[in-house]
Enzyme design. Structure first.
Site, short mmCIF file in Angstrom:
data_model
loop_
_atom_site.label_atom_id
_atom_site.label_comp_id
_atom_site.label_asym_id
_atom_site.label_seq_id
_atom_site.Cartn_x
_atom_site.Cartn_y
_atom_site.Cartn_z
N ARG A 123 0.82 -1.22 0.00
CA ARG A 123 0.00 0.00 0.00
C ARG A 123 0.85 1.27 0.00
NH1 ARG A 123 -4.59 -1.41 4.59
NH2 ARG A 123 -5.52 -3.23 3.54
N HIS A 157 -0.48 -5.33 -4.74
CA HIS A 157 -1.52 -4.34 -4.47
C HIS A 157 -1.71 -3.40 -5.65
CE1 HIS A 157 -4.26 -2.07 -1.98
NE2 HIS A 157 -3.58 -0.95 -2.20
N ASP A 195 -13.81 -2.24 -5.69
CA ASP A 195 -13.53 -0.81 -5.67
C ASP A 195 -12.70 -0.44 -6.89
OD1 ASP A 195 -10.83 -1.44 -5.16
OD2 ASP A 195 -11.12 -1.36 -3.00
N LYS A 218 -15.22 4.73 -2.71
CA LYS A 218 -14.89 4.86 -1.29
C LYS A 218 -13.75 5.85 -1.14
CE LYS A 218 -11.38 1.22 -1.06
NZ LYS A 218 -10.97 -0.06 -0.48
N ASP A 245 -11.55 -8.53 -3.99
CA ASP A 245 -10.46 -7.60 -3.65
C ASP A 245 -9.15 -8.40 -3.60
OD1 ASP A 245 -9.19 -5.25 -3.05
OD2 ASP A 245 -10.48 -4.76 -1.35
N ASP A 249 -7.80 -7.13 5.24
CA ASP A 249 -6.94 -6.85 6.39
C ASP A 249 -7.77 -6.85 7.67
OD1 ASP A 249 -4.92 -6.14 8.08
OD2 ASP A 249 -4.53 -4.19 7.19
N THR A 250 -8.27 -5.71 8.07
CA THR A 250 -9.09 -5.67 9.29
C THR A 250 -10.56 -5.90 8.98
OG1 THR A 250 -9.40 -3.27 9.10
CG2 THR A 250 -7.49 -4.06 10.36
N THR A 253 -13.28 -2.17 5.64
CA THR A 253 -13.81 -1.80 4.33
C THR A 253 -14.83 -2.83 3.85
OG1 THR A 253 -11.73 -0.70 3.78
CG2 THR A 253 -13.19 -1.26 1.96
#
Length: 401
Positions: A123, A157, A195, A218, A245, A249-250, A253
């Protein structure tokens, strides 16, 4: 009398003829596969696919957290493939990778390929704020300076990360593998949701499923692991949605996208990603999200405490194994994804340590006892003898911990 010459091995570049021509590297007609501690399970699956043993190495940390590496095999002039995703613990995995590359270089390996299924710091690929680093470039420079001759990765990514390296980079994709899985489920009235950053690969995913594509607009809030969904662009009402995607990660999103789709009248929602990072509190969020199923690959190991009933893991071992074979033989890796070559049709599901083989064309569960043959033949592919082994690895070697 002219000095005798040695014929280059299959896959090695031949030297140029003529006075003053620079001689191309020549390495042994065998290749070995090694791993650090980041994902030894994937390395063993790749070796199982290739029909060879995992190379022996000691990789561990002293009490002062300094990393020690010792290669236990003779790798002089060998074609070495080092499998090490830079996953949690990220910085330790990166240092293990760099130190192992240096160890192989000083052991006179003929060629060193860093196989990095998951590339961390992806990222950080641009300066989007004042006075911030481009860490993805820094990691690429470190890998190059350490002595890697080429890199094999999967679903970076952003594609421009390939340009951060001054050595050849082969980027695989799990889009075909994931789309094959959903194709065999025979879902109807499907829409693929993604996205803007992943739109190009998601378009391929949608085309493989013959489904329309919807885009999520987003914006990321500061430097937090949180994104705010602005709009859903496309027709999604009363459809089954598959969110696509490159990584989860967490899952912040992901949950925002799920809520946005539910507001638009979508009841049945699936999700898939190549890399399941699943940092806390991802598991808690997924458990209460209402998602029917999340499909990940084993590019990152999934510990037992993070295995939920709705998480399915597909193995990328056959894909990496075939890419490794083709790189060694000097054949095209991109041909794996062309319309002229059928990608490995069998998908391996590793659930609770049990191997299940599914034919993506029919959805039938195939027998895995005895194990599937190490080489899944591609159309018009010539027969290849089993690759030489690197020696039987002893039980509980430090490199397999």
């Amino acid at each position: 009398m002219a000095a005798p010459t040695r014929d280059p091995a299959p896959g090695a570049a031949r030297s140029c003829e003529g006075f003053g021509a620079e001689e191309a590297p020549v390495y042994s007609d065998s290749f070995d596969v090694y791993t650090g501690n980041a994902n030894p399970g994937l390395a063993r699956k790749i070796c199982r696919y290739l029909g060879m043993s995992l190379g022996q190495a000691e990789v561990f940390s002293f009490a002062n957290e300094n990393i020690f590496v010792k290669i236990l095999d003779n790798v002089r002039e060998k074609d070495v493939f080092l499998i090490q995703p830079t996953c949690r613990p990220v910085n330790q995995s990166i240092m293990e990778l760099l130190i192992m590359i240096d160890a192989f270089k000083r052991a006179s390996a003929g060629r060193i390929t860093a196989v990095i299924p998951f590339y961390s710091y992806g990222r950080s690929d641009k300066k989007d704020q004042p006075r911030v680093p481009i860490t993805a470039r820094l990691v690429a420079d470190m890998i190059t300076v350490a002595g890697a001759d080429r890199v094999l990765s999967m679903d970076l990514h952003q594609g421009q990360i390939q340009g951060f390296f001054n050595i050849p980079v082969d980027e695989l994709t799990a889009v075909h593998l994931l789309s094959n899985y959903f194709r065999q489920k025979k879902l109807e009235n499907v829409v693929v949701v993604t996205d803007l950053g992943y739109a190009k690969r998601a378009r391929t995913f949608a085309e493989l499923l013959d489904a329309p594509l919807a885009i999520i607009e987003k914006r990321r809030v500061g430097n937090l692991d949180r994104a705010e969904v602005m709009n859903v662009i496309g027709q999604v009402r009363d459809r089954r949605a598959i969110i696509v995607d490159d990584e989860i990660d967490t899952a912040g999103t992901l949950l925002e996208v799920v809520r946005a789709l539910q507001r638009e009248g979508v009841d049945e929602i699936y999700a898939c990603a190549t890399h399941g990072v699943l940092s806390d509190p991802a598991i808690d969020r997924i458990a209460g999200s209402g998602l029917r199923e999340i499909v990940l690959t084993d590019s990152i190991p999934l510990p037992p405490e993070k295995r939920l009933p709705q998480i399915t893991t597909l193995s990328v071992a056959p894909l990496f194994g075939e890419a490794i074979r083709r790189i060694h033989r000097g054949e095209s890796v991109g041909a794996l994804f062309s319309s002229e070559v059928t990608l490995t049709q069998e998908m391996i599901l590793w659930e609770d340590g049990v191997e299940h083989l599914i034919d993506a064309r029919t959805g039938a569960h195939l027998e895995t006892d005895p194990p599937a043959p190490p080489h899944v033949r591609f159309p018009h592919d010539r027969a290849v003898p089993a690759a030489p082994t690197a020696g039987s690895a002893p039980a509980n070697t430090p490199g397999d911990r």
